[in-house]
Design a protein around this motif. Structure first.
Motif, PDB file in Angstrom:
ATOM      1  N   LEU A  16       0.876  -1.270  -0.187  1.00 27.77           N
ATOM      2  CA  LEU A  16      -0.122  -0.014   0.058  1.00 27.77           C
ATOM      3  C   LEU A  16       0.991   1.313   0.119  1.00 27.77           C
ATOM      4  N   TRP A  17       2.006   1.050   0.859  1.00 25.11           N
ATOM      5  CA  TRP A  17       2.826   2.569   0.988  1.00 25.11           C
ATOM      6  C   TRP A  17       3.536   2.502  -0.529  1.00 25.11           C
ATOM      7  N   VAL A  18       4.033   1.538  -1.313  1.00 29.41           N
ATOM      8  CA  VAL A  18       4.353   1.688  -2.466  1.00 29.41           C
ATOM      9  C   VAL A  18       3.429   2.202  -3.583  1.00 29.41           C
ATOM     10  N   ALA A  19       2.335   1.615  -3.511  1.00 30.34           N
ATOM     11  CA  ALA A  19       1.167   2.230  -4.477  1.00 30.34           C
ATOM     12  C   ALA A  19       0.935   3.790  -4.103  1.00 30.34           C
ATOM     13  N   ALA A  20       1.111   4.084  -2.858  1.00 28.85           N
ATOM     14  CA  ALA A  20       0.711   5.625  -2.632  1.00 28.85           C
ATOM     15  C   ALA A  20       1.907   6.400  -3.021  1.00 28.85           C
ATOM     16  N   ALA A  22       3.829   5.657  -5.716  1.00 27.70           N
ATOM     17  CA  ALA A  22       3.792   5.564  -7.095  1.00 27.70           C
ATOM     18  C   ALA A  22       2.856   6.321  -7.899  1.00 27.70           C
ATOM     19  N   VAL A  23       1.524   6.062  -7.180  1.00 30.43           N
ATOM     20  CA  VAL A  23       0.292   6.594  -7.912  1.00 30.43           C
ATOM     21  C   VAL A  23      -0.032   7.993  -6.979  1.00 30.43           C
ATOM     22  N   PRO A  24      -0.144   9.110  -7.814  1.00 31.02           N
ATOM     23  CA  PRO A  24      -0.315  10.327  -7.383  1.00 31.02           C
ATOM     24  C   PRO A  24      -1.841  10.422  -6.500  1.00 31.02           C
ATOM     25  N   GLY A  25      -2.679   9.523  -7.228  1.00 33.37           N
ATOM     26  CA  GLY A  25      -4.028   9.578  -6.566  1.00 33.37           C
ATOM     27  C   GLY A  25      -4.386   8.914  -5.316  1.00 33.37           C
ATOM     28  N   GLN A  84     -10.746   0.595  -3.392  1.00 32.34           N
ATOM     29  CA  GLN A  84     -11.653   1.638  -3.050  1.00 32.34           C
ATOM     30  C   GLN A  84     -12.499   1.276  -1.855  1.00 32.34           C
ATOM     31  N   LEU A  85     -12.981   0.118  -1.430  1.00 30.27           N
ATOM     32  CA  LEU A  85     -13.620  -0.094  -0.351  1.00 30.27           C
ATOM     33  C   LEU A  85     -12.869   0.268   0.970  1.00 30.27           C
ATOM     34  N   THR A  86     -11.536  -0.324   0.911  1.00 31.33           N
ATOM     35  CA  THR A  86     -10.463   0.100   1.899  1.00 31.33           C
ATOM     36  C   THR A  86     -10.476   1.527   1.994  1.00 31.33           C
ATOM     37  N   SER A  87     -10.420   2.253   1.038  1.00 34.97           N
ATOM     38  CA  SER A  87     -10.512   3.911   0.883  1.00 34.97           C
ATOM     39  C   SER A  87     -11.605   4.274   1.713  1.00 34.97           C
ATOM     40  N   TRP A  88     -12.556   3.827   1.549  1.00 33.46           N
ATOM     41  CA  TRP A  88     -14.207   4.279   2.062  1.00 33.46           C
ATOM     42  C   TRP A  88     -14.116   3.682   3.736  1.00 33.46           C
ATOM     43  N   LEU A  89     -13.719   2.750   3.968  1.00 31.77           N
ATOM     44  CA  LEU A  89     -13.627   2.241   5.206  1.00 31.77           C
ATOM     45  C   LEU A  89     -12.603   2.835   5.916  1.00 31.77           C
ATOM     46  N   ALA A  90     -11.403   3.361   5.495  1.00 22.86           N
ATOM     47  CA  ALA A  90     -10.422   4.136   6.302  1.00 22.86           C
ATOM     48  C   ALA A  90     -11.105   5.458   6.480  1.00 22.86           C
ATOM     49  N   GLY A  91     -11.807   6.070   5.517  1.00 20.17           N
ATOM     50  CA  GLY A  91     -12.587   7.206   5.826  1.00 20.17           C
ATOM     51  C   GLY A  91     -13.558   7.236   6.979  1.00 20.17           C
ATOM     52  N   GLN A  92     -14.169   6.242   7.025  1.00 23.91           N
ATOM     53  CA  GLN A  92     -14.994   5.955   8.264  1.00 23.91           C
ATOM     54  C   GLN A  92     -14.489   6.012   9.562  1.00 23.91           C
ATOM     55  N   PHE A  93     -13.104   5.591   9.558  1.00 23.41           N
ATOM     56  CA  PHE A  93     -12.369   5.447  10.894  1.00 23.41           C
ATOM     57  C   PHE A  93     -11.387   6.954  10.830  1.00 23.41           C
ATOM     58  N   ASN A  94     -11.786   7.758   9.993  1.00 23.66           N
ATOM     59  CA  ASN A  94     -10.909   8.977  10.089  1.00 23.66           C
ATOM     60  C   ASN A  94      -9.501   8.759   9.893  1.00 23.66           C
ATOM     61  N   LEU A  95      -9.044   7.956   9.100  1.00 27.10           N
ATOM     62  CA  LEU A  95      -7.700   7.759   8.823  1.00 27.10           C
ATOM     63  C   LEU A  95      -7.445   8.464   7.590  1.00 27.10           C
ATOM     64  N   ALA A  96      -6.290   8.821   7.441  1.00 28.06           N
ATOM     65  CA  ALA A  96      -5.802   9.696   6.286  1.00 28.06           C
ATOM     66  C   ALA A  96      -5.256   8.792   5.114  1.00 28.06           C
ATOM     67  N   PHE A  97      -5.946   7.903   4.688  1.00 27.65           N
ATOM     68  CA  PHE A  97      -5.892   7.205   3.402  1.00 27.65           C
ATOM     69  C   PHE A  97      -7.020   7.429   2.395  1.00 27.65           C
ATOM     70  N   VAL A  99      -8.059   7.075  -1.957  1.00 25.18           N
ATOM     71  CA  VAL A  99      -8.159   6.834  -3.275  1.00 25.18           C
ATOM     72  C   VAL A  99      -8.908   7.663  -4.185  1.00 25.18           C
ATOM     73  N   ASN A 100      -8.407   8.530  -4.958  1.00 24.42           N
ATOM     74  CA  ASN A 100      -8.962   9.530  -5.658  1.00 24.42           C
ATOM     75  C   ASN A 100     -10.120   9.401  -6.526  1.00 24.42           C
ATOM     76  N   GLU A 101      -9.851   8.385  -7.678  1.00 21.12           N
ATOM     77  CA  GLU A 101     -10.404   8.049  -8.522  1.00 21.12           C
ATOM     78  C   GLU A 101     -10.448   6.412  -8.700  1.00 21.12           C
ATOM     79  N   PHE A 102     -11.797   5.843  -9.108  1.00 20.37           N
ATOM     80  CA  PHE A 102     -11.732   4.382  -9.197  1.00 20.37           C
ATOM     81  C   PHE A 102     -10.846   4.049 -10.295  1.00 20.37           C
ATOM     82  N   PHE A 103     -11.359   4.533 -11.525  1.00 23.25           N
ATOM     83  CA  PHE A 103     -10.873   3.901 -12.831  1.00 23.25           C
ATOM     84  C   PHE A 103      -9.136   3.884 -12.744  1.00 23.25           C
TER      85      PHE A 103
END
Length: 127
Positions: A16-20, A22-25, A84-97, A99-103
C-alpha cells in the motif's frame, strides 16, 4: 497462523505504501509526522487484509461470469474495488488514506499492490 497473518499484514502495508508513493491519486495524508503515517499504514493494511479475507471471496464468486468472460482480466477491476472499499472504510475511521478516482488511481494502485505483494510473498512461510 497468526504469524502468517502478521507477515501478510506487513506485506500489505509495504504494498500500500509503494502504491501511494507511485500513484499520485493514492494518499496517506499530507503533512503528517512519520509515526502518524506509520500507524495509518499499519491500520489501513489491517483493514485491507480484512476486506480481502471477507469481502473479496464473495465478490469474486458473484462476479465469476465476468471473470470467465474476460479471461480473468476482471480480477483487476475486483482488486481495484477492494482498494476503493478500503479507502472508504479508512475514511469511516478518520484515517488519512484516500484513493481519488476508481478507474485510473484504483486500477494502477491494485496492479502495483498485486505486483509488490507477489514479490514480497516469497518471504512468507509456506502454510
Amino acid at each position: 497462523m497468526l504469524v502468517n497473518f502478521a507477515i501478510q499484514t506487513v506485506i500489505n502495508g509495504i504494498a500500500l505504501w509503494v502504491a501511494a508513493w507511485a500513484v499520485p491519486g493514492i494518499t496517506f495524508g499530507t503533512g503528517q509526522s512519520t509515526s502518524s503515517t506509520f500507524w495509518t499504514v499499519a491500520i489501513v493494511a489491517l483493514i485491507f487484509g480484512v476486506v480481502n479475507a471477507l469481502v473479496r471471496p464473495i465478490a469474486a464468486l458473484l462476479s465469476l461470469p465476468f471473470i470467465i468472460l474476460t479471461l480473468g482480466l476482471f480480477i483487476f477491476i475486483l482488486n481495484a474495488a477492494m482498494l476503493q472499499l478500503t479507502s472508504w472504510l479508512a475514511g469511516q475511521f478518520n484515517l488519512a488514506f484516500h484513493v481519488n478516482e476508481f478507474f485510473w488511481d484504483a486500477i494502477w494502485g491494485s496492479l502495483i499492490i498485486t505486483f509488490v505483494s507477489l514479490l514480497l510473498g516469497f518471504v512468507k512461510r509456506p502454510d
